[in-house]
Design a protein around this motif. Structure first.
Motif, mmCIF file in Angstrom:
data_model
loop_
_atom_site.group_PDB
_atom_site.id
_atom_site.type_symbol
_atom_site.label_atom_id
_atom_site.label_comp_id
_atom_site.label_asym_id
_atom_site.label_seq_id
_atom_site.Cartn_x
_atom_site.Cartn_y
_atom_site.Cartn_z
ATOM 1 N N THR A 25 0.831 -1.209 0.000
ATOM 2 C CA THR A 25 0.000 0.000 0.000
ATOM 3 C C THR A 25 0.860 1.251 0.000
ATOM 4 N N VAL A 26 1.938 1.282 0.787
ATOM 5 C CA VAL A 26 2.781 2.474 0.863
ATOM 6 C C VAL A 26 3.518 2.685 -0.460
ATOM 7 N N ASP A 49 1.139 4.263 -2.698
ATOM 8 C CA ASP A 49 0.972 5.674 -2.344
ATOM 9 C C ASP A 49 2.146 6.505 -2.853
ATOM 10 N N ALA A 70 -1.961 13.973 -0.325
ATOM 11 C CA ALA A 70 -2.489 12.944 0.576
ATOM 12 C C ALA A 70 -1.672 11.653 0.526
ATOM 13 N N PRO A 71 -1.415 11.078 -0.653
ATOM 14 C CA PRO A 71 -0.624 9.824 -0.643
ATOM 15 C C PRO A 71 0.790 10.009 -0.127
ATOM 16 N N ALA A 75 1.797 12.245 2.055
ATOM 17 C CA ALA A 75 1.721 12.425 3.512
ATOM 18 C C ALA A 75 1.536 11.093 4.210
ATOM 19 N N ARG A 76 0.783 10.173 3.600
ATOM 20 C CA ARG A 76 0.641 8.840 4.195
ATOM 21 C C ARG A 76 1.972 8.102 4.203
ATOM 22 N N VAL A 77 2.766 8.288 3.154
ATOM 23 C CA VAL A 77 4.087 7.660 3.119
ATOM 24 C C VAL A 77 4.953 8.169 4.267
ATOM 25 N N ALA A 116 3.952 9.464 7.111
ATOM 26 C CA ALA A 116 3.410 9.029 8.397
ATOM 27 C C ALA A 116 3.701 7.559 8.670
ATOM 28 N N ARG A 117 3.574 6.695 7.639
ATOM 29 C CA ARG A 117 3.736 5.257 7.867
ATOM 30 C C ARG A 117 5.199 4.834 7.894
ATOM 31 N N ASP A 118 5.976 5.331 6.923
ATOM 32 C CA ASP A 118 7.366 4.895 6.820
ATOM 33 C C ASP A 118 8.311 5.705 7.689
#
Length: 939
Positions: free
Chosen positions: A535-536, A539, A557-558, A560-562, A564-566
């Motif tokens: 998923t990352v 993104d 958005a994608p 920023a998710r990267v 936050a998660r990684d």
């Protein structure tokens, strides 16, 4: 094309009587108070600009020719050029531009500039004007108000403006008599009758081709007799058609090259090589064959559709042809012979094999399946015919990593590079030809190897090229590796694509970056197919593709998710990817935090080959955050590691970072040394990013030394678009420095154009420093009291963004502006604040500037004030003294400081008297024993 409002002499025109009559009729209507529009089209070299110049010369009403603003198509740059040609002063031009952008539009601006005056306005190259200006002009032409006649030229193969009732004229070829008269006019040597006839026949009445060929013949020894072969060579045609070819999207240019090369006769034993210009009848070219090969050169079917729709290509699906035969030869003139042979091999591998060339079928892995065909090959970076190689397969659990400059990829200690002992260059022969060595050597016949094995071999070869070789070649090899690994090892195929993107990023090719992310290239996968991606990864891919296409709302958005998660991971590959995403989002502090975590993780695991890339990321992020000394420390460590692991490309980037840090300190010698070493590798290996950083550092050092004109000249190409410009991700970061240098060098018009584009970019919100830098640019360009307001706004933005170095630069500029207006008391506050901030940032050269300016206002300079005689000199006297010590003459100093030689001599006499020296030699010796602020040196 370039031009001026008026021409000094009427150009000679032939066979253009009807067109000139139409323009004269148009101007007569304007004199009667009636507006009208005449559209003028023609191919390259047909004389559109010459006709407009002649129209301006012959007009009985006020007339101007306005050329398309060169470079970046900045919004409203066309209208700015138009009103600047009509306005008596720059301030009037600015008011007119504001009026044109308001409710009154272009008619309102013209009415304010030239109330009731008839005008003939000749707009050249309308197709090259920016979209905002074209829209405003279309509205003005439809309104048809005012006594203004418009002659609008545009290139053939472009859609004409939609103007109801406008007359359209097309410039065609010259008659035989017209061509003969033009030849007599432009040829400077007598020609034999036979050669003259040949030249006229081959030029076929084309004015540009005739002129270019005549110029070449006139310049060559024995030109009167001419060559034995064709008179009009492909190189001359390429010059005539260069403007058209440069204006085409890259994909369209590649497809044109494919069609041109595919029509050549194939190389056969005993016949001339067509790539060397041998004769032969043209072969029919089918659209299906072109599309099958297009993937190998990163071109899409839409590019072929556009070329057919625009009329550059014609014919049926089975037999495409060029509408203009000269255009085909011009395209061939831009393709080197070696590249033409490679394209021949893509269309006809058996013929290439018979002639000793390398085969490269577009089918990639599929082409080899079931048929026992040789594996597809790509050109080796060194130009040799190195074949495919095998490599040990990856151990279970190995994870991919990330590459330099915020682009993800594969860590060197995983996969083939790890098994090669952490040295990418282990996959090259000792002689440097690129042949695999040791356990990675390929067998002589690799036909029976499965695609995964060959894919891993290509992945290793691409990784080696990425670390130490031309990155453009590495990009192609990695795309091939991705196609071979797609079926059997989808995770490794994803890693190969990320590495291909890294190579394209380093090369400054955003289109190639998007191709790698979209699964394009040799594998023929559909865009969006990213097998094996979590998923990352999806993104990151989606966010980066949107950012490359400047669809920032989709990218935020994608990405920023990267982050936050990684960003909290303990795996270097994921941390590097998160740091890259943070940099693209403009969050430099987050990038520094995440990449520092990656560095700690690498040190804990004793990794070596990936360490230069981690340090490269971190040093760049610290530069973006204004932490120059930290960036230099990490770059020095990264340089040592890169050199020990044989990664010259990473070393070049670290040298560029060190050069930028040295330009802040004011260490000119270190700037020259590090920038020179960076450029030595970067230019040879196509590292556009490292090249841009190195050139930027040299320009900043020149600006700090007072060489504003040199700095502006060096920075101008970096802020431009296209193949000669800087890196696409760094262009806007360089603009504030260019504006400062250009304003100091008297190039305000170029500075204003760059600032307008920077304003659009700053509005995207990608860089928190941009609003403050934009306000500073506005202050430098403003007139009168407006500058103070802009400076105050810039300081306010800097307070919010937190970059102390940029805030101090603005305060220094503001203090200089106040001091030059005799507002000495007001200037002391900004200058004192700037001096202290620069000292804290170890920006010595900038601190010295602030100290000298503060001393000139009569303010106290604190503990670093100089009690010695050198420190008692005025800032102007100190500049002159340093230039004298550097060996400059009085005339050279006068030119550099915009003074008269007499004024320089006056200052120099006062310097001699104040310091108690009697000659330039004594002055040089005294200054060599002191530091820049006048203190005694310890050396």
């Amino acid at each position: 094309m370039s031009g001026a409002p008026r021409v000094a002499a009427a150009p000679r025109l032939y066979d253009r009587t009807s067109e000139l009559a139409a323009v004269a009729e148009l101007a007569a209507r304007a004199a009667e108070g009636k507006g009208a529009v005449l559209l003028l089209t023609g191919g390259p070299g047909t004389g559109r600009t010459a006709l407009l110049d002649r129209a301006v010369r012959d007009s009985r009403v006020r007339a101007h020719r306005v050329a398309a603003p060169g470079g970046n198509r900045v919004p409203w740059s066309g209208i700015r050029a138009l009103v600047s040609a009509l306005a008596p002063t720059p301030s009037a031009a600015r008011r007119a531009l504001r009026a044109a952008r308001g409710p009154g539009g272009v008619p309102g601006a013209l009415a304010a500039l030239c109330p009731g005056e008839p005008l003939l306005l000749c707009l050249d190259d309308h197709h090259l004007w920016d979209a905002h200006s074209r829209t405003a002009l279309d509205a003005a032409w439809r309104a048809n108000t005012g006594p203004w006649a418009w002659v609008v030229s545009f290139a053939a193969y472009h859609r004409p403006p939609d103007v109801p009732g406008a007359r359209l004229l097309s410039l065609g070829r010259l008659s035989r008599d017209g061509a003969r008269n033009l030849l007599d006019d432009v040829c400077r040597v007598p020609l034999t009758a036979s050669f003259r006839t040949r030249l006229l026949d081959e030029a076929a009445g084309h004015p540009g081709v005739l002129t270019a060929t005549a110029a070449r013949v006139s310049a060559e020894p024995g030109g009167a007799d001419g060559p034995s072969g064709p008179v009009t060579d492909d190189a001359s045609l390429a010059e005539v058609y260069r403007g058209l070819l440069d204006s085409l999207p890259a994909e369209c240019g590649r497809v044109l090259a494919l069609v041109a090369v595919a029509g050549e006769p194939r190389p056969e034993p005993g016949r001339p090589d067509p790539a060397a210009g041998g004769p032969g009848a043209l072969r029919p070219v089918g659209a299906d064959a072109v599309l099958a090969v297009a993937r190998a050169v990163r071109a899409s079917p839409e590019a072929l559709d556009r070329l057919v729709a625009d009329g550059l290509l014609r014919g049926t699906r089975e037999a495409l042809r060029f509408d203009d035969p000269f255009l085909r030869r011009a395209v061939l003139g831009t393709v080197p012979p070696s590249r033409r042979r490679e394209l021949h091999a893509l269309f006809d591998p058996p013929a290439a094999a018979r002639s000793g060339g390398r085969s490269g079928p577009a089918g990639g892995d599929e082409a080899a399946k079931g048929r026992g065909a040789a594996p597809a090959r790509v050109p080796h970076p060194a130009g040799s015919g190195a074949g495919t190689s095998t490599a040990p397969s990856r151990s279970r659990g190995a994870s991919p990593g990330s590459g330099p400059a915020g682009v993800p990829g594969l860590p060197a200690e995983t996969g083939p590079a790890r098994d090669a002992g952490h040295r990418p260059d282990r996959f090259r022969a000792p002689g440097g030809a690129g042949e695999p060595t040791g356990e990675a050597r390929a067998p002589e016949d690799a036909r029976g190897l499965p695609g995964v094995v060959r894919g891993r071999a290509e992945l290793a070869r691409g990784l080696a090229g990425l670390g130490d070789g031309p990155v453009g070649d590495a990009h192609q090899v990695l795309l091939l590796a991705a196609s071979l690994l797609r079926e059997g090892a989808p995770e490794e195929a994803s890693e190969a694509r990320f590495l291909a993107m890294e190579a394209a990023w380093a090369a400054g090719d955003p289109e190639a970056c998007a191709t790698a992310l979209g699964g394009g290239g040799f594998g023929g996968e559909r865009p969006g197919s990213f097998a094996g991606a979590d998923t990352v990864e999806r993104d990151f891919r989606d966010g980066m593709r949107a950012a490359l296409a400047v669809r920032l709302e989709e990218a935020r958005a994608p990405l920023a998710r990267v982050v936050a998660r990684d960003g909290t991971s303990d795996e270097p590959r994921r941390l590097l990817r998160a740091g890259a995403a943070a940099l693209v989002l403009g969050d430099a502090p987050a990038a520094v935090r995440v990449l520092a975590r990656a560095l700690a993780t690498m040190r804990a695991t004793a990794g070596t080959a990936l360490l230069p890339r981690v340090l490269e990321h971190l040093a760049y992020a610290e530069l973006r955050a204004g932490q120059h000394e930290r960036a230099a420390a990490h770059a020095r460590e990264g340089l040592r590691t890169a050199e020990s692991t044989g990664q010259r490309n990473a070393a070049a980037h670290q040298h560029a970072v060190l050069a930028l840090a040295a330009s802040v300190r004011g260490d000119a010698q270190a700037v020259v040394e590090h920038a020179g070493r960076a450029l030595g590798t970067a230019r040879a290996h196509g590292l556009v990013q490292a090249t841009t950083l190195a050139e930027w550092s040299i320009a900043r050092a020149e600006l700090a030394s007072g060489l504003a004109a040199q700095a502006a000249a060096r920075l101008a190409p970096l802020v431009g678009r296209g193949p000669r410009g800087g890196h696409f991700a760094l262009r806007m970061l360089v603009v504030p420095c260019f504006v400062e240098a250009a304003c100091a060098a008297g190039r305000e018009a170029e500075a204003g154009t760059a600032a307008e584009e920077f304003a659009v970019w700053a509005g995207l919100g990608l860089d928190p420093q941009a609003p403050g830098q934009l306000a500073r640019c506005r202050a430098l360009l403003a007139e009168g009291g407006d500058s103070a307001d802009w400076y105050r706004e810039a300081v306010r933005h800097h307070e919010e963004s937190g970059n102390d170095f940029e805030r101090a630069r603005t305060l220094l500029a503001y203090g200089k502006w106040l001091r030059r207006r005799r507002r000495l008391v007001e200037a002391r506050g900004p200058l004192s604040d700037a001096m202290v901030t620069f000292e804290r940032a170890a920006a010595g050269v900038w601190a010295d500037q602030a100290r000298a300016e503060l001393r000139a206002t009569g303010g106290a300079v604190g503990r670093r004030a100089v009690p010695g005689a050198v420190g008692e000199l005025t800032p102007q006297q100190q500049r002159i003294a340093r230039l004298v010590a550097a060996g400059a003459t009085n005339h050279e100093i006068a030119d550099r400081l915009s003074l008269s030689p007499r004024t320089v001599d006056h200052h120099l006499r006062n310097v001699f008297a104040r310091l108690g020296v009697r000659s330039r030699v004594e002055l040089s010796g005294l200054l060599s024993r002191t530091t820049g602020d006048g203190r005694r040196s310890d050396r």
